[in-house]
Scaffold this active site. Sequence first.
Site, mmCIF file in Angstrom:
data_model
loop_
_atom_site.group_PDB
_atom_site.id
_atom_site.type_symbol
_atom_site.label_atom_id
_atom_site.label_comp_id
_atom_site.label_asym_id
_atom_site.label_seq_id
_atom_site.Cartn_x
_atom_site.Cartn_y
_atom_site.Cartn_z
ATOM 1 N N ASP A 139 0.653 -1.033 0.234
ATOM 2 C CA ASP A 139 -0.151 -0.513 -0.194
ATOM 3 C C ASP A 139 0.807 1.246 0.077
ATOM 4 O O ASP A 139 1.574 0.983 -0.307
ATOM 5 C CB ASP A 139 -0.812 -0.156 1.343
ATOM 6 C CG ASP A 139 -0.171 -0.187 2.555
ATOM 7 O OD1 ASP A 139 1.175 0.188 2.496
ATOM 8 O OD2 ASP A 139 -0.511 0.480 3.635
ATOM 9 N N ASP A 150 1.236 4.602 2.436
ATOM 10 C CA ASP A 150 1.262 5.132 3.877
ATOM 11 C C ASP A 150 1.597 6.536 3.887
ATOM 12 O O ASP A 150 2.819 7.396 3.430
ATOM 13 C CB ASP A 150 1.432 4.522 4.839
ATOM 14 C CG ASP A 150 2.206 3.217 4.528
ATOM 15 O OD1 ASP A 150 0.444 2.536 4.977
ATOM 16 O OD2 ASP A 150 2.732 2.462 4.157
ATOM 17 N N ASP A 192 -3.330 4.462 2.449
ATOM 18 C CA ASP A 192 -3.640 4.729 3.863
ATOM 19 C C ASP A 192 -3.079 6.377 4.460
ATOM 20 O O ASP A 192 -2.276 6.326 4.065
ATOM 21 C CB ASP A 192 -2.695 4.450 5.168
ATOM 22 C CG ASP A 192 -3.634 2.819 5.253
ATOM 23 O OD1 ASP A 192 -4.766 2.426 4.512
ATOM 24 O OD2 ASP A 192 -2.911 1.952 6.015
HETATM 25 P P1 UTP Z 1 2.389 -0.863 6.586
HETATM 26 O O1 UTP Z 1 1.537 -2.352 7.282
HETATM 27 O O2 UTP Z 1 1.252 -0.578 5.588
HETATM 28 O O3 UTP Z 1 3.432 -1.521 6.280
HETATM 29 O O4 UTP Z 1 2.637 -0.383 8.136
HETATM 30 P P2 UTP Z 1 4.907 -1.189 5.487
HETATM 31 O O5 UTP Z 1 6.171 -1.512 6.223
HETATM 32 O O6 UTP Z 1 4.741 -0.280 4.877
HETATM 33 O O7 UTP Z 1 4.882 -2.115 4.436
HETATM 34 P P3 UTP Z 1 4.303 -2.547 3.012
HETATM 35 O O8 UTP Z 1 4.989 -2.356 1.398
HETATM 36 O O9 UTP Z 1 3.242 -1.999 2.988
HETATM 37 O O10 UTP Z 1 3.841 -3.971 2.989
HETATM 38 C C1 UTP Z 1 3.463 1.274 7.631
HETATM 39 C C2 UTP Z 1 3.486 1.101 9.070
HETATM 40 O O11 UTP Z 1 2.611 1.534 10.130
HETATM 41 C C3 UTP Z 1 2.259 1.751 11.214
HETATM 42 C C4 UTP Z 1 2.735 0.290 10.934
HETATM 43 O O12 UTP Z 1 3.531 -0.174 11.905
HETATM 44 C C5 UTP Z 1 4.398 0.285 10.088
HETATM 45 O O13 UTP Z 1 5.202 0.392 10.580
HETATM 46 N N1 UTP Z 1 1.281 1.085 11.627
HETATM 47 C C6 UTP Z 1 -0.066 0.422 10.040
HETATM 48 C C7 UTP Z 1 0.725 1.652 12.532
HETATM 49 O O14 UTP Z 1 1.222 1.912 13.424
HETATM 50 N N2 UTP Z 1 -0.961 1.778 13.274
HETATM 51 C C8 UTP Z 1 -1.710 0.791 12.345
HETATM 52 O O15 UTP Z 1 -2.658 0.505 12.696
HETATM 53 C C9 UTP Z 1 -1.303 0.634 10.780
HETATM 54 MN MN MN Z 2 3.018 0.649 3.703
#
Ligand code: UTP
Ligand code: MN
Length: 510
Positions: free
Chosen positions: A326, A328, A434
Site C-alpha cells: 500500500d 502510507d 492509508d
Molecule cells: P504497513 O502495514 O503499510 O507496512 O505499515 P509497510 O512497512 O509500509 O510495508 P508494505 O510495503 O506496505 O507492506 C506501515 C507502518 O505503519 C504502522 C506500522 O507499524 C508500520 O510501521 N501502522 C500501521 C500503525 O502504526 N498502525 C496501524 O494501524 C497500521
Molecule cells: Mn505500507
Amino acid sequence: MFPLKRRKITKVEDENQENKICKFPEVAIFILERKMGASRKAFLTRLGRSKGFLIEESLSSSTTHVVSESNTGDEVQTWLNNHTNRQDTTHSVHLLDISWLTESMAEGRPLTPQDRHRLKTSTEPSVDTTTTLMKSYACQRRTPLKHHNAFLTDALEILAANAEFNENEGRSVAFRRSASVLKALPQAVHGMDDLRNLPCLGEHSLRIIKEILEDGTSREVESTVQSAQYQAMKALTGIFGVGVKSADRWFREGLRSPLDLIRTGQKLNQAQQAGVRYYNDLNRPVTKKEAVAISHIVEEAVNAVLPGAIIELMGGFRRGKEVGHDVDFLITHTEEGEEEGLMPKIINWLEKQGLLLYQKTTRNSYLESKDGPARPPHNMDRFERCFSIFKLERDKDSSRSLQETASYDSSTMEGDDRTKEQEPVPSWRAVRVDLVVSPYSQFAFATLGWTGSKLFERELRRWAGQEKGMSLSSHALYDSKQQRYLRANSEEEIFAYLGLEYIPPCERNA
Ligand code: UTP
Ligand code: MN
C-alpha cells in the site's frame, strides 16, 4: 582501549585544513557530537586546533582518541559499533570523557589518559566483532533493505506467517526476531558457527536454519507452504478487510479463496466487498513509480483544501522499498488545530474527482488527558485515519505490459476461465492508500510510528518499556519515572530520549 579499524600509517588528510599547524600528529582526536550538540563540538574543535591538537572532522581509521560528553561508555561503544566498518581488522582507540580534552588543552599538550578520563563499558570488547556488534533489540541495530540471508529469512518468515494464521503471536514474533537478526548480519551465513553468540535465535529457528544450511531446504517450511491451511489462510487474509479470525472461520467451513466466498454468497462487509472486487490489483505490488503518482494526487488534494499542510510518505516507501502492499501518508499542519476536520475535506475532494474506489474514515479519538500514557494493544493508534482504495490511471507502458500478462492475472481470481483472457485491461488499477492526519505536536511520534518496519516499531516499544521505563506510542512518549511526557520535534530527539543511536529510515528494515 576499544577495538576499531586498522590504523593507517599515512595521516593528516587535507580535509583537516585547520589541522595544518598540528603539533601532536600522533594523537588523532574525534569529538562525538552526540548529546553535546553541533555548536559545542564546533567550539571545542576550534579551540583544540588553535592549541595545535589534531581534531578530525569524522571518525576514521586513523582516530586514536574518541572524546564525548554526558555519554556512558556503552553509549559511545554502541555509536562506534554502528559507525565503523565491521569487516575491518580492529585497532584500538581510547574512549574518553571530555575532561581529558579540557585538561589536555589547559596543559597545552595531550595528556596520557588516566583512569578517571576513561569511559567504562559493561562488556569487554572482543575480537569477535559479530558478538559485540549484534545487539538484541532490533531498534539498536541497522537493518538495510537488501541483506545477505534472504534464503534463511524467507523460510523463517513463512513460519512466522503460519504462526499468525494460528493466532500464536509469541511464536510468530520469535520467528520474526530470528529473521531480523539474520537481516542485520554483514555477510551470508555459511555454517552454524557463524551464528555463535547471536541474540534472539531460539531452538526452533536454529533447527530450521541448520536444516537449510545442510540440505538446502527445510521440510517443515516446505510442508507448511504446501498445506491447504497455509495456502487458504494466505489467500483469504490477502483480501483487504479480512483478518485472521474471519479467514480461519471460512477455512473451517471449507472455503479456500475469494472466489469461494462469492460462489457461496458469504455475507461480506463493505471493506471485504471491495477487497474481493479488487483482489488481483490489491495483491499486485505497488511500485515506487505508482507511489510517487499517488503522492502527487494526495498533495494536490491536501493543498486544495488546506494550503500549507505538510504531507509525508511513510511506511515501506520511506524505508527505501521499491514495492509495497500500500502507500502510507502522514499529513499535518504547523499550526496546531488547522488539521482538525481535514480528512473529510480531503476525501470529499478525492471523491469529486472520481479517484476513490473505497474509503472508510475513523475519527481522531486520542486525548492525552483521557487516554493517559498506557498504549492501546497492538499499537493501534487513534489518529484521524482513512483506509482507502485509489483508482490510479495506468501509464501507457504499464497498460501494455499488463495486457501481455493478462492471462496470468485472470487465472489468479477466475480460476481456469480462459475466456477472460481476452478482456481488455482497464486503463486504471486499484491501489491501497492509508491517510493519517496528526496534530503537529505529535508529528514526530507519528512519523516514527508510521515508518516501520512493524518489527522495528514493536522493538522500539519493547525497548522503551523494558529498558527505559517509558511508554512509546505514535502519539507520545511518557517517562514513568519522571511521570511526565517527553515532547519531541524530530525522530532524532525521540531516539535520544530512548538512549538509542539514531537509525535512519532506510536502516529500519528489521
Ligand atoms: P504497513 O502495514 O503499510 O507496512 O505499515 P509497510 O512497512 O509500509 O510495508 P508494505 O510495503 O506496505 O507492506 C506501515 C507502518 O505503519 C504502522 C506500522 O507499524 C508500520 O510501521 N501502522 C500501521 C500503525 O502504526 N498502525 C496501524 O494501524 C497500521
Ligand atoms: Mn505500507
